[in-house]
Scaffold this active site. Structure first.
Site, short mmCIF file in Angstrom:
data_model
loop_
_atom_site.label_atom_id
_atom_site.label_comp_id
_atom_site.label_asym_id
_atom_site.label_seq_id
_atom_site.Cartn_x
_atom_site.Cartn_y
_atom_site.Cartn_z
N THR B 156 1.35 3.67 -2.09
CA THR B 156 0.76 3.18 -0.83
C THR B 156 1.51 1.90 -0.43
O THR B 156 2.50 1.97 0.29
CB THR B 156 -0.75 2.91 -0.97
OG1 THR B 156 -0.99 2.06 -2.09
CG2 THR B 156 -1.49 4.21 -1.15
N LYS B 182 1.68 4.36 -9.46
CA LYS B 182 1.66 3.59 -8.22
C LYS B 182 0.72 2.39 -8.41
O LYS B 182 -0.24 2.45 -9.19
CB LYS B 182 1.21 4.43 -7.03
CG LYS B 182 -0.22 4.92 -7.04
CD LYS B 182 -1.29 4.00 -6.53
CE LYS B 182 -1.00 3.48 -5.17
NZ LYS B 182 -2.12 2.54 -4.76
N THR B 193 -5.41 0.96 -15.33
CA THR B 193 -5.24 0.24 -14.09
C THR B 193 -4.37 1.05 -13.14
O THR B 193 -3.38 1.61 -13.56
CB THR B 193 -4.56 -1.12 -14.39
OG1 THR B 193 -5.22 -1.70 -15.50
CG2 THR B 193 -4.64 -2.04 -13.22
N GLU B 280 2.06 -7.83 -5.78
CA GLU B 280 2.15 -8.33 -4.41
C GLU B 280 2.73 -9.76 -4.38
O GLU B 280 2.15 -10.67 -4.98
CB GLU B 280 0.78 -8.25 -3.74
CG GLU B 280 0.43 -6.78 -3.45
CD GLU B 280 -0.97 -6.57 -2.94
OE1 GLU B 280 -1.21 -5.54 -2.31
OE2 GLU B 280 -1.83 -7.43 -3.19
N ASN B 403 -2.02 -10.17 1.76
CA ASN B 403 -3.45 -9.90 1.69
C ASN B 403 -4.29 -10.57 2.76
O ASN B 403 -5.43 -10.16 3.00
CB ASN B 403 -3.97 -10.26 0.30
CG ASN B 403 -3.50 -9.23 -0.70
OD1 ASN B 403 -3.82 -8.07 -0.57
ND2 ASN B 403 -2.70 -9.67 -1.66
N SER B 408 -7.16 -3.37 6.61
CA SER B 408 -7.35 -2.02 6.10
C SER B 408 -7.77 -1.09 7.22
O SER B 408 -8.30 -1.49 8.22
CB SER B 408 -8.41 -2.04 5.02
OG SER B 408 -9.53 -2.75 5.47
#
Lengths: 408, 408
Positions: B156, B182, B193, B280, B403, B408
């Protein structure tokens, strides 16, 4: 690095003199700051004391000594060093603290154990004894100063000066409670967080003062977090000089005891909020209220899981009502939760109810709420009666700038 | 938002075909992405399966069903949906998963329970049944694809495609293990995880495969963290087709069992590292090794306390050998520690020993080490024989940008 004043800052309040407390500041020059860095509070004979301390397994000597000293319940003085936390400095750090205790005790004619010392700043550098001796000497001879000067002097990376005040009636006697606090980073819950000092002229037995402070702490300092990181030096001390003249409080059976606790909790809550408002990089003050938990402690743990989640905190920074991240944080808390009973609201607008997105969810009022400086997140677990509110700030580029660039 | 490829990325490895595994991808168009988003792995009859799942109390239907399915130990197919996690979607989400299971089972002539489904992406939007049906139909009829295509399709927000390979000898039979994974955010330890899939042609009983996967997971996926946030969908599944022709492994008494576990652990470790390398905003890959702890689990908890500390992670981002923050993170872990026995090194250079700064500490080689992309932090507690290594990345402005800006 010059830090900009937090946009969430509040003006320093009017705190009246507290009978039996005299404040002084001086320059020990622990760092190259052009400012006072040593604070001295002289306390009247008969002052009682209570304290809560970090649960860190690697605390400073100041914390180790303080934990022992509060057991006797008596205090005559407080010294706070700013710019050097004296943590992780072994026997040399401890010698410096004991030197300060002896120096002040000698001046006041009290025991060493009645002199409390806190230090805040860089970890791993023993507090220099010569600078401490000269600084204490200067403070002992200085003119009394204001609450604001003392509050400013205990600060380090704080961007504003923090204090709070409340009063209460004990029988016919009005008593005052004043408090000051410092802290903005390395702030996490589950213990007394950062350095905070509360002074009152009320007469209270040491054991009951400890009970009141522990209770107030549980719902205030232990319910805030900036970055989930727990300091090695966290300390909150409460001093009661007894100069107000009330009949000494010794238990909740005494008239005025509940009022005293309520006022103490108000002061602690305000001080705790001020720390969050000065959270490193903070642009928004976030209150997370959890209801319907299996018990209050479970609600607090879930609230802190949300408040510590970097994904929740960055979402709020970006004005994004990302309730999926709130679900995630509830799920990881390790506490009882039922996905299909969970409800989540922002600013009183429910985004999800009973485990599903709200069908006619209107994002507009939520988006408006998230534009403001004060953000409310409500989570109802639908399980029981447990509830708690915790407070935090958003996670922004400012936090990274401060902590990736700041060199100790 | 277009994300730049992580500077810590690694090229996709050569993974040979695994007998009994056929990969296909298709477009279900869950999002407006112009790419395949549905992955289908067809597995030979007789394939055994094991799994580890998130410990989230609010997991997706896929996780709830998967937990039940692995108990039977048999698999014929895996479907992975990318772009929609289908978490927190109640009965409608569950219906979508059961529809996919039935559709594939019908085609293969197997039971629904042999069809495993995972979904990853936005939380709170029920997986659209019509898109799922068309996507599965397309995948069932598609040409077989490469490991790299499948690995790309399950991704993703990943900035690079992640796979790993190892082989081992079981008696005279060479077996292959290939894995894809992923994940880059909402990555935290203490459970499987993110989404990871490991395929082998070895013959292994379901119970022993589960034992091997759980062991490998404990030292790999459960030892990484990007941001301390635990997903609602984390899943790692291992499939063994048995096509290699080895005598079936059923316990560690069997020849080759240790070699199989070692190879499985290698694949899991590499997949786990790749997730951290795509953390990230990551600019640095950080290994935290804790020795001298009271036991291995205590070492792992302390390691994760360090690896999750935003103050440690920002210090590394800034190239600052701030061992005081490491002391703080050890102290807050809630595990046995003795401040005066603690030693801390960066890149093998000791900064503190036995609770005190090293007297002749030379910061130059440490500063050089911290300029690199691979950072080693070692902590010795001086208490016992417990040890663990955990892996994380630094915390940078990139994390905040991703973030706080990602909607979303």
């Amino acid at each position: 690095m010059d830090l900009e004043r937090s946009p969430l800052a509040r003006p320093f309040p009017d705190i009246p003199p507290i009978a039996g407390v005299t404040l002084r500041v001086a320059r020990a020059r622990y760092k190259t700051w052009d400012r006072c860095d040593l604070t001295y509070a002289e306390l009247a004979e008969g002052t009682t004391v209570a304290g809560v301390f970090t649960r860190s397994a690697c605390p400073s000597s100041e914390v180790e000594l303080g934990r022992e000293q509060v057991k006797a319940g008596r205090a005559r003085a407080l010294i706070v060093n700013a710019g050097n936390s004296n943590a992780f400095t072994g026997y040399r750090g401890r010698e410096a603290v004991e030197q300060i205790m002896a120096q002040v005790a000698d001046k006041l004619g009290c025991t060493k154990e009645e002199v409390f010392v806190s230090s805040t700043g860089v970890i791993g550098v023993p507090l220099p004894k010569d600078k401490a001796r000269e600084g204490v000497e200067a403070a002992l001879g200085a003119q009394p100063c204001s609450w604001e000067e003392a509050a400013h002097t205990i600060g380090t990376t704080d961007t504003f000066t923090k204090g709070a005040h409340a009063s209460a009636m004990i029988g016919d006697t009005r008593i005052e409670i004043g408090g000051i606090v410092k802290g903005s980073g390395m702030i996490a819950p589950d213990m007394a967080t950062m350095l905070g000092y509360v002074f009152t002229d009320a007469a209270i037995s040491p054991a009951f003062l400890q009970e009141c402070l522990s209770r107030a702490n549980r719902e205030t300092f232990s319910c805030i977090t900036v970055d989930s990181d727990t300091s090695t030096s966290d300390t909150v001390l409460a001093f009661a000089t007894g100069k107000a003249g009330n009949a000494q409080l010794t238990s909740f059976e005494d008239p005025g005891a509940d009022a005293f606790l309520a006022a103490l909790r108000d002061v602690c809550r305000e001080l705790a909020h001020l720390v969050v408002r000065d959270g490193e990089g903070a642009q928004k003050f976030i209150a997370v209220t959890v209801t319907g938990a299996s018990d209050d402690e479970s609600a607090r743990i879930i609230g802190l899981s949300i408040a510590n989640s970097p994904l929740v905190k960055t979402a709020i920074a970006g004005g994004d009502a990302n309730w999926g991240r709130v679900v995630m944080a509830v799920g990881k808390a390790g506490e009882p939760a039922d996905r299909d009973r969970l409800s989540i609201a922002f600013g009183g607008h429910w985004a999800a109810r009973d485990g599903q997105p709200v069908a006619d969810y209107d994002e507009a009022p939520v988006a408006k709420h998230l534009q403001g400086q004060e953000v409310d997140i409500s989570v109802d677990l639908g399980l029981g009666e447990g509830r708690a509110t915790v407070w935090t700030c958003d996670l922004t580029h400012g936090y990274i700038s401060i902590n990736a660039d700041y060199r100790s």
